[in-house]
Design an enzyme around this catalytic site. Structure first.
Site, mmCIF file in Angstrom:
data_model
loop_
_atom_site.group_PDB
_atom_site.id
_atom_site.type_symbol
_atom_site.label_atom_id
_atom_site.label_comp_id
_atom_site.label_asym_id
_atom_site.label_seq_id
_atom_site.Cartn_x
_atom_site.Cartn_y
_atom_site.Cartn_z
ATOM 1 N N LEU A 1 0.906 -1.256 0.043
ATOM 2 C CA LEU A 1 -0.242 -0.093 0.098
ATOM 3 C C LEU A 1 0.964 1.119 0.254
ATOM 4 C CD1 LEU A 1 -2.872 -0.842 2.651
ATOM 5 C CD2 LEU A 1 -3.097 -0.946 0.284
ATOM 6 N N ASP A 2 0.549 2.202 -0.655
ATOM 7 C CA ASP A 2 1.197 3.563 -0.669
ATOM 8 C C ASP A 2 1.344 4.065 0.755
ATOM 9 O OD1 ASP A 2 1.428 3.248 -3.351
ATOM 10 O OD2 ASP A 2 -0.406 4.642 -3.874
ATOM 11 N N LYS A 3 2.436 4.875 0.978
ATOM 12 C CA LYS A 3 2.667 5.206 2.401
ATOM 13 C C LYS A 3 1.378 5.864 3.091
ATOM 14 C CE LYS A 3 5.123 9.188 4.494
ATOM 15 N NZ LYS A 3 6.111 10.165 4.349
ATOM 16 N N THR B 1 -1.737 5.405 1.970
ATOM 17 C CA THR B 1 -3.004 4.705 1.996
ATOM 18 C C THR B 1 -3.147 3.776 3.072
ATOM 19 O OG1 THR B 1 -2.813 4.839 -0.645
ATOM 20 C CG2 THR B 1 -4.056 3.019 0.554
ATOM 21 N N ARG C 1 -5.188 5.448 -7.847
ATOM 22 C CA ARG C 1 -4.853 7.164 -7.929
ATOM 23 C C ARG C 1 -4.808 7.650 -9.452
ATOM 24 N NH1 ARG C 1 0.262 7.536 -4.186
ATOM 25 N NH2 ARG C 1 -0.013 9.815 -4.528
#
EC number: 5.4.99.-
Length: 323
Positions: A138-140, A142, A237
């Site tokens: 997961l992105d930082k 998210t 995104r």
């Protein structure tokens, strides 16, 4: 640190004529074909007591197999006592609910203080699993659910499920603009040609499919439920920005929010300070990699997205906005 293990088996008569690496991958399904190929090339595989070193060698069927398997420690990062919100754990897998502002892997600018460092502290043996068992990221900023494999067999099966698109991942998001209907985006994603920290829809990218449906409409925003069919970097995104509806707060793919006439000062200020993408991994469903049981977990929407939804809903109700 090195882990060693002897694997024994017998090649089936029905595998006559198969390549050695293919036959062994079928005999030992807990390990990937690429890993088995590495063992063959390292002369760690013997058939009927004779060492073989060619993955392309054909098998006859009936051979006794011995693999002197060796696993080098895969992780150089140090364990750190970082709290994890553990949703589920057994001997094979771990499911966590990741908060915002927590990086998954160490990298440039984030050498420690990551999910990986926390996993090494929580389960030291996970150092022997590639990438400390992290199957997907997961992105930082998210939030939400991630599954981690605690053993190599569990990781092998989970990666296979991901590649076969058999793991279901659903997300909650709030996007800019009012969307009229749900649908899907089927557009390839690759590295942005000019901005190397960005991803983009590009013909040279890898296939990417995102499904979305509308949960709630506001005066200038839309709350969405999204399901990933593939798992490219920044996929949701990028796809939402491609549709012209980037996510609220997205620092890479969304511009500054344009105030709407009649917004309260509270809503205006809350949006101004919302400094992360409004994206949350809310549901995860998969087949347990060892038991085969279908399992599903959910994670509650984080407080910042709950509050934003409340403010947007109140604004919509106060202005009598009717679709």
């Amino acid at each position: 640190m090195t882990q060693q293990l002897e694997l024994e088996g017998v090649i089936s008569d029905s595998q006559l004529g198969q390549r050695l690496d293919q036959a062994l991958a079928e005999c030992f399904p807990d390990y990937s074909r690429s890993r088995i190929k590495e063992w063959i090339l390292a002369e760690r595989v013997s058939l009927n007591g004779k060492t073989v070193a060619k993955p392309r060698e054909k098998v006859m069927g009936g051979e006794a197999v011995l693999i002197q398997a060796e696993f080098e420690e895969e992780v150089a990062a140090k364990p750190q006592d970082i709290a994890l919100d553990i949703v589920y754990e057994d001997d094979d897998i771990l499911v966590i609910n990741k908060p915002a502002d927590l990086v998954v892997h160490p990298g440039a600018g984030n050498h420690d203080g990551t999910v990986l460092n926390a996993l090494l502290h929580h389960c030291p043996s996970i150092a022997n699993v590639p990438r400390a068992g992290i199957v997907h990221r997961l992105d930082k900023d998210t939030t939400g659910l991630m599954v981690v494999a605690k053993t190599i067999p569990a990781q092998t099966h989970l990666v296979a499920q991901l590649q076969a698109r058999e793991i279901t991942r659903e997300y909650e998001a709030i996007a800019l603009g009012v969307m009229t209907a749900g649908g899907h985006v089927d557009e390839p994603i690759g590295r942005h040609p000019q901005r190397r920290t960005h991803m983009a829809v590009t013909e040279l990218g890898k296939p990417a499919v995102t499904h979305y449906r509308i949960r709630e409409k506001f005066r200038a925003h839309t709350r969405l439920r999204l399901r990933l069919e593939t798992g490219r970097t920044h996929q949701i995104r990028v796809h939402m920005a491609h549709l012209g509806h980037p996510l609220v707060g997205d620092p890479l793919y969304s511009g500054r929010p344009r105030p709407v006439k009649g917004w309260s000062e509270e809503l205006r200020e809350f949006l101004r300070r919302f400094n992360r993408q409004a994206l949350h991994a809310a549901m995860l469903r998969l087949e347990h990699p060892i038991t085969g049981e279908m399992m599903q977990w959910t994670a509650p929407i984080p407080d910042d997205m709950v509050r934003l939804t409340e403010l947007l809903r109140r604004d919509t109700e106060e202005h009598g906005f009717d679709y």
